[in-house]
Design a protein around this motif. Structure first.
Motif, mmCIF file in Angstrom:
data_model
loop_
_atom_site.group_PDB
_atom_site.id
_atom_site.type_symbol
_atom_site.label_atom_id
_atom_site.label_comp_id
_atom_site.label_asym_id
_atom_site.label_seq_id
_atom_site.Cartn_x
_atom_site.Cartn_y
_atom_site.Cartn_z
ATOM 1 N N LEU A 1 0.852 -1.178 0.000
ATOM 2 C CA LEU A 1 0.000 0.000 0.000
ATOM 3 C C LEU A 1 0.889 1.228 0.000
ATOM 4 O O LEU A 1 1.802 1.337 0.805
ATOM 5 C CB LEU A 1 -0.904 0.010 1.235
ATOM 6 N N ILE A 2 0.610 2.126 -0.937
ATOM 7 C CA ILE A 2 1.385 3.359 -0.977
ATOM 8 C C ILE A 2 0.490 4.505 -0.532
ATOM 9 O O ILE A 2 -0.558 4.754 -1.116
ATOM 10 C CB ILE A 2 1.947 3.609 -2.391
ATOM 11 N N ILE A 3 0.900 5.158 0.541
ATOM 12 C CA ILE A 3 0.123 6.282 1.060
ATOM 13 C C ILE A 3 0.783 7.554 0.543
ATOM 14 O O ILE A 3 1.963 7.786 0.784
ATOM 15 C CB ILE A 3 0.123 6.278 2.597
ATOM 16 N N VAL A 4 0.011 8.341 -0.177
ATOM 17 C CA VAL A 4 0.566 9.568 -0.735
ATOM 18 C C VAL A 4 -0.082 10.755 -0.024
ATOM 19 O O VAL A 4 -1.284 10.957 -0.126
ATOM 20 C CB VAL A 4 0.302 9.659 -2.255
ATOM 21 N N ALA A 5 0.720 11.494 0.699
ATOM 22 C CA ALA A 5 0.213 12.685 1.387
ATOM 23 C C ALA A 5 0.582 13.918 0.565
ATOM 24 O O ALA A 5 1.748 14.195 0.351
ATOM 25 C CB ALA A 5 0.806 12.783 2.784
ATOM 26 N N SER A 6 -0.433 14.620 0.076
ATOM 27 C CA SER A 6 -0.164 15.828 -0.701
ATOM 28 C C SER A 6 -0.971 16.971 -0.097
ATOM 29 O O SER A 6 -1.674 16.799 0.878
ATOM 30 C CB SER A 6 -0.537 15.609 -2.163
ATOM 31 N N SER A 7 -0.859 18.144 -0.714
ATOM 32 C CA SER A 7 -1.571 19.294 -0.152
ATOM 33 C C SER A 7 -2.927 19.446 -0.825
ATOM 34 O O SER A 7 -3.243 18.756 -1.780
ATOM 35 C CB SER A 7 -0.741 20.558 -0.353
ATOM 36 N N ASP A 8 -3.724 20.355 -0.312
ATOM 37 C CA ASP A 8 -5.052 20.601 -0.880
ATOM 38 C C ASP A 8 -5.060 21.786 -1.823
ATOM 39 O O ASP A 8 -6.001 21.992 -2.562
ATOM 40 C CB ASP A 8 -6.060 20.874 0.240
ATOM 41 N N ARG A 9 -4.036 22.593 -1.757
ATOM 42 C CA ARG A 9 -4.007 23.806 -2.536
ATOM 43 C C ARG A 9 -2.829 23.798 -3.490
ATOM 44 O O ARG A 9 -1.808 23.188 -3.210
ATOM 45 C CB ARG A 9 -3.900 25.016 -1.615
ATOM 46 N N GLY A 10 -3.022 24.519 -4.566
ATOM 47 C CA GLY A 10 -1.946 24.622 -5.534
ATOM 48 C C GLY A 10 -1.075 25.831 -5.234
ATOM 49 O O GLY A 10 -0.903 26.204 -4.087
ATOM 50 N N LEU A 11 -0.545 26.429 -6.294
ATOM 51 C CA LEU A 11 0.337 27.597 -6.172
ATOM 52 C C LEU A 11 1.514 27.318 -5.251
ATOM 53 O O LEU A 11 1.896 28.152 -4.434
ATOM 54 C CB LEU A 11 -0.433 28.827 -5.652
ATOM 55 N N CYS A 12 2.044 26.092 -5.336
ATOM 56 C CA CYS A 12 3.212 25.824 -4.500
ATOM 57 C C CYS A 12 4.282 25.115 -5.328
ATOM 58 O O CYS A 12 4.945 24.207 -4.861
ATOM 59 C CB CYS A 12 2.840 25.031 -3.262
ATOM 60 N N GLY A 13 4.417 25.532 -6.567
ATOM 61 C CA GLY A 13 5.487 25.016 -7.408
ATOM 62 C C GLY A 13 5.344 23.533 -7.664
ATOM 63 O O GLY A 13 4.236 23.019 -7.827
ATOM 64 N N ALA A 14 6.471 22.835 -7.636
ATOM 65 C CA ALA A 14 6.469 21.420 -7.979
ATOM 66 C C ALA A 14 6.259 20.541 -6.758
ATOM 67 O O ALA A 14 6.516 19.353 -6.795
ATOM 68 C CB ALA A 14 7.782 21.067 -8.667
ATOM 69 N N PHE A 15 5.781 21.143 -5.663
ATOM 70 C CA PHE A 15 5.667 20.422 -4.401
ATOM 71 C C PHE A 15 4.913 19.102 -4.534
ATOM 72 O O PHE A 15 5.424 18.032 -4.209
ATOM 73 C CB PHE A 15 4.982 21.327 -3.382
ATOM 74 N N ASN A 16 3.672 19.197 -5.050
ATOM 75 C CA ASN A 16 2.862 17.983 -5.126
ATOM 76 C C ASN A 16 3.372 17.012 -6.176
ATOM 77 O O ASN A 16 3.391 15.806 -5.955
ATOM 78 C CB ASN A 16 1.404 18.343 -5.412
ATOM 79 N N SER A 17 3.807 17.564 -7.302
ATOM 80 C CA SER A 17 4.256 16.642 -8.351
ATOM 81 C C SER A 17 5.524 15.911 -7.941
ATOM 82 O O SER A 17 5.736 14.771 -8.346
ATOM 83 C CB SER A 17 4.430 17.369 -9.676
ATOM 84 N N ASN A 18 6.345 16.537 -7.092
ATOM 85 C CA ASN A 18 7.530 15.831 -6.608
ATOM 86 C C ASN A 18 7.166 14.636 -5.741
ATOM 87 O O ASN A 18 7.772 13.568 -5.856
ATOM 88 C CB ASN A 18 8.418 16.781 -5.798
ATOM 89 N N ILE A 19 6.185 14.822 -4.875
ATOM 90 C CA ILE A 19 5.763 13.719 -4.012
ATOM 91 C C ILE A 19 5.186 12.596 -4.861
ATOM 92 O O ILE A 19 5.535 11.428 -4.704
ATOM 93 C CB ILE A 19 4.712 14.201 -2.987
ATOM 94 N N VAL A 20 4.299 12.988 -5.794
ATOM 95 C CA VAL A 20 3.654 11.986 -6.635
ATOM 96 C C VAL A 20 4.701 11.243 -7.461
ATOM 97 O O VAL A 20 4.628 10.022 -7.623
ATOM 98 C CB VAL A 20 2.596 12.653 -7.545
#
Lengths: 85, 291
Positions: B80-99
């Motif tokens: 099981l892979i748990i991916v914790a990301s944010s709810d809001r954008g406008l934060c650069g590559a933050f979410n795509s890096n985690i994903v």
């Protein structure tokens, strides 16, 4: 004669101080911890932690929810799930 | 060449974009301070819990009777892979890096013949994962309604995960989030949270005469779910701080870029205006001379 006492919750370090005695609501009964207590680890039930700043002083009580207490040569550490109030 | 009116419009629109990015940057830097303080406040507990786990772990032998959270299910098939990301954008590559980090792990596991399932926390990472692995998402924890992610959320996530684990829905769980290094550097990391890895090395050596109430096994049984909760809580806090840091950096860049664009456009605008005036003058003079 002072006991190094720490009370920690996941959110923050609530207390870190030298006290005379602390009474801990252990899951198998309350127990008091003075300086030089034998190393001990116990789970806790919900209840009141009583802190005696000096011998015979009025205890300060903090209500906590679950967690566990550890006594080692460095003192007493209470890891509580939550502190109420 | 664009007309004067068009240029004016573009300058105005870039200016309003700049206002937005600047505001977002200031909001992020204010929130960053708070998020960072929260992450730091949570460290003592995690640190002490780890120490306790270490001293317990050196006492209790792993056997068939030990709790499943510690010993594992005996299989290594479903991850099981748990991916914790944010709810809001406008934060650069933050979410795509985690994903991206999670996806690399997923590919690796699939290449090794494992089954990969997903559990998602946060809105932004969700769309990408759902698009790529539509049939493999087991759960989603919605945090959009919350202003900040606290311990209660970590507890309910952990409870859900442990329930899934008890039902045998997965054998190993990995948690992906972004570790906060500084406002400029956030590092996406993945770590195994189930079965619980007992930290070693830090165990104090002088606890030979430790007394346990009730006994080691029972304390450990109670400690393990708490450990999962703390790991998730820590990840949520790190993530919150990282998000604000990434947002601050990204918005700072955006503001600066917008400023440069405005300068360039203003130069073009002034040149064009000057050219128009010159042309007009030449026309007037030529007209006067012709008389």
């Amino acid at each position: 004669m002072a006991l190094q006492f720490e009370l920690v919750t996941p959110e923050k370090l609530v207390r870190s101080e030298a006290v005379h005695m602390v009474v801990v609501p252990g899951s198998e009964g309350e127990f008091g911890v003075l300086e030089g207590h034998t190393p001990l680890m116990s789970t806790m039930r919900n209840g009141l932690v009583m802190i005696y700043k000096t011998d015979g002083a009025q205890p300060e009580t903090i209500a906590i929810e679950g967690g566990f207490a550890e006594v080692n040569e460095r003192g007493l550490t209470i890891l509580a799930e939550r502190v109420i109030g | 060449m664009a007309s004067l009116k068009e240029l004016k419009g573009r300058i105005a629109s870039v200016k309003s974009t700049q206002k937005i990015t600047k505001a977002k940057q200031m909001v992020a830097s204010a929130k960053l301070r708070k998020a960072q303080a929260a992450a730091e406040a949570a460290r003592p507990y995690a640190h002490r819990l780890e120490r306790v786990m270490a001293s317990l772990g050196s006492k209790v032998a792993i056997s068939d009777s030990s709790p499943k959270l510690l010993a594992g299910t005996g299989k290594d098939q479903v991850h099981l892979i748990i991916v914790a990301s944010s709810d809001r954008g406008l934060c650069g590559a933050f979410n795509s890096n985690i994903v991206k980090a999670a996806r690399v792990k997923a590919r690796e596991l699939e290449a090794a013949g494992k089954t990969v399932r997903f559990y998602l926390v946060g809105r932004k990472g969700r769309a990408v994962i759902v698009r790529e692995y539509p049939k493999q998402v087991d759960g989603y924890f919605d945090t959009t309604a919350l202003r900040s992610q606290g311990f209660a959320e970590a507890q309910s996530i952990a409870a859900e995960l442990i329930a899934m684990y008890e039902r045998g829905q997965f054998d190993v769980a990995h948690l992906f989030y972004s570790k906060f290094r500084s406002a400029l550097v956030q590092e996406p990391v993945g770590k195994q949270i189930i079965p619980v890895a007992i930290p070693t090395g830090d165990a104090p050596a002088t606890n030979a005469a430790m007394e346990y109430e009730p006994d080691e096994e029972e304390i450990l049984t109670e400690l393990l779910p708490r450990n999962v909760t703390i790991q998730i809580f820590g990840a949520l806090l790190e993530n919150a701080a990282s998000e604000q840091g990434a947002s601050m950096t990204a918005m700072d860049n955006a503001t600066r870029n917008a400023g440069e664009l405005i300068n360039d456009l203003t130069i073009v605008y002034n040149r064009t205006r000057q050219a128009a005036i010159t042309t007009e003058l030449i026309e007037i003079i030529a007209g006067a001379e012709a008389l």
